[in-house]
Design an enzyme around this catalytic site. Structure first.
Site, PDB file in Angstrom:
ATOM      1  N   LYS A   1      31.050 -16.089  -4.345  1.00  0.00           N
ATOM      2  CA  LYS A   1      32.194 -15.313  -4.862  1.00  0.00           C
ATOM      3  C   LYS A   1      31.700 -14.120  -5.668  1.00  0.00           C
ATOM      4  O   LYS A   1      32.211 -13.005  -5.533  1.00  0.00           O
ATOM      5  CB  LYS A   1      33.086 -16.222  -5.728  1.00  0.00           C
ATOM      6  CG  LYS A   1      33.886 -17.208  -4.880  1.00  0.00           C
ATOM      7  CD  LYS A   1      34.521 -18.327  -5.677  1.00  0.00           C
ATOM      8  CE  LYS A   1      35.132 -19.357  -4.722  1.00  0.00           C
ATOM      9  NZ  LYS A   1      35.560 -20.584  -5.363  1.00  0.00           N
TER      10      LYS A   1
ATOM     11  N   GLN B   1      35.926 -22.921 -11.220  1.00  0.00           N
ATOM     12  CA  GLN B   1      35.424 -23.641 -10.052  1.00  0.00           C
ATOM     13  C   GLN B   1      35.686 -25.137 -10.219  1.00  0.00           C
ATOM     14  O   GLN B   1      35.267 -25.746 -11.203  1.00  0.00           O
ATOM     15  CB  GLN B   1      33.909 -23.355  -9.878  1.00  0.00           C
ATOM     16  CG  GLN B   1      33.341 -23.904  -8.602  1.00  0.00           C
ATOM     17  CD  GLN B   1      33.976 -23.289  -7.351  1.00  0.00           C
ATOM     18  OE1 GLN B   1      34.113 -22.078  -7.246  1.00  0.00           O
ATOM     19  NE2 GLN B   1      34.390 -24.122  -6.409  1.00  0.00           N
TER      20      GLN B   1
ATOM     21  N   ASP C   1      43.727 -17.936  -7.809  1.00  0.00           N
ATOM     22  CA  ASP C   1      43.736 -19.064  -6.866  1.00  0.00           C
ATOM     23  C   ASP C   1      45.171 -19.425  -6.482  1.00  0.00           C
ATOM     24  O   ASP C   1      45.399 -20.163  -5.523  1.00  0.00           O
ATOM     25  CB  ASP C   1      43.086 -20.301  -7.520  1.00  0.00           C
ATOM     26  CG  ASP C   1      41.700 -20.584  -6.962  1.00  0.00           C
ATOM     27  OD1 ASP C   1      41.404 -20.104  -5.850  1.00  0.00           O
ATOM     28  OD2 ASP C   1      40.924 -21.289  -7.634  1.00  0.00           O
TER      29      ASP C   1
END
Ligand code: NAP
Length: 300
Positions: free
Chosen positions: A54, A98, A121
């Site tokens: 990422k 994460q 997200d």
């Protein structure tokens, strides 16, 4: 093989090229640099590889980018304070925690602490609600990636029969919410099947799908004779089915019996190399959208 292969890596590269132009323009015209922080707690090797990928992509796109590594024993309170710091940081437009987090931390509490406008997200209940009512800025990355693949490779899904196999909060349910929207790139007739659906009914629904999206987590579940001739099959599944003696790496299989289904379908995503490469790219797209929204260039 009859089906046309939908190459996720190629579509993802094309979207990243479009995003790079958008980022360059945002910086040049509006003095806005999209900012993303990825927070990693502990040293889980898979999580390290995800956040590294990422970060690499966000650097390539010219983002302001922070990798924040925290010790595995960080307290929940300290993590919440860290999120609050980034919530208030005007240079940061996207916050990604994460997952999974260590057991002593309540993941739901942590995800709820993220400012919904920085929740790239799109897991925060406010964003889930925004998606359902069709008034959203960003979509969860994996289902959004599936929608892009359908639109770019197969074509307009308007009026098509879409069948989604699986109803998880991160793939199946948002996939349904996305495809039923009265919007361009969606506007489909959607059915969702799951473990509550009798198997013969699952097969029946799959057989009438113009677009079949499978996120069940069951290796090679969808059989060749469950699929309509010419259908578009999007296989979200990533299942480890063994270890290669040659490379020592995991052997992956999707939720679709690829060899059989590709003889019948018109379009199909491979595993790996289909949906997977789209997920990070959609995270980048969400960060650009969050930056634009923060600058008042789009409405949130
Ligand atoms: P999940 O949370 O385990 O959900 C699976 C869903 O499928 C559940 O709704 C379950 O039904 C349903 N299901 C399970 N077995 C079924 C069966 N035999 N028939 C019909 N429905 C069945 O999984 P997930 O997080 O959605 O992920 C699904 C797959 O996608 C996994 O292989 C995962 O690794 C992969 N994935 C890939 C990406 C990517 O970027 N490529 C991202 C996320 C996930 P119930 O609700 O009734 O239990």
């Amino acid at each position: 093989m009859a089906a046309k292969l939908i190459k996720g890596a190629e579509v993802a590269a094309q979207i990243r090229e479009e995003l790079k132009k958008e980022v360059d323009e945002l910086i040049a015209k509006h003095n806005v640099t999209p900012g993303l922080v990825t927070i990693l707690v502990g040293e889980d090797p898979a999580s390290i590889s995800y956040v590294t990928a990422k970060q690499k992509t966000s650097h390539e796109l010219g983002f302001y980018s922070i990798q924040d590594n925290q010790e595995p024993d960080i307290t929940e309170d300290a993590l919440l304070k860290l999120i609050d710091k980034y919530n208030k940081d005007p240079k940061i437009h996207g916050i990604l925690i994460q997952l999974p987090l260590p057991k002593h931390i309540d993941s739901n509490k942590v995800l709820l602490a993220i400012d919904p406008n920085k929740d790239v997200d799109a897991f925060h209940p406010i964003n889930v609600g925004r998606i359902l009512i069709g008034n959203y800025v960003f979509l969860p990355c994996t289902p959004a990636g599936c929608q892009e693949l359908i639109n770019r490779a197969y074509g307009d899904p308007k009026g098509k029969e879409v069948v989604v196999v699986g109803r998880s909060n991160i793939v199946g349910k948002p996939m349904v919410a996305i495809m039923i929207q009265k919007k361009a790139g969606a506007n489909s007739t959607v059915t969702c099947v799951h473990t509550g659906t009798p198997k013969d009914k699952i097969i029946e629904h799959c057989r009438r799908a113009d677009i079949l999206i499978v996120a069940a987590g069951v290796p090679k579940y969808i059989q060749g004779d469950w699929v309509k001739e010419g259908a578009c099959v999007i296989d979200v599944g990533v299942n480890r089915i063994g270890i290669s003696e040659k490379t020592g790496k995991a052997i992956l299989a999707g939720d679709v019996d690829f060899d059989a289904v590709s003889q019948k379908a018109g379009f199909i995503t491979p595993v790996p190399g289909g949906v997977g490469p789209m997920t990070i790219t959609m995270l980048m797209k969400n960060t650009v959208l969050a930056a634009k929204a923060a600058a008042g260039l789009i409405k949130i």
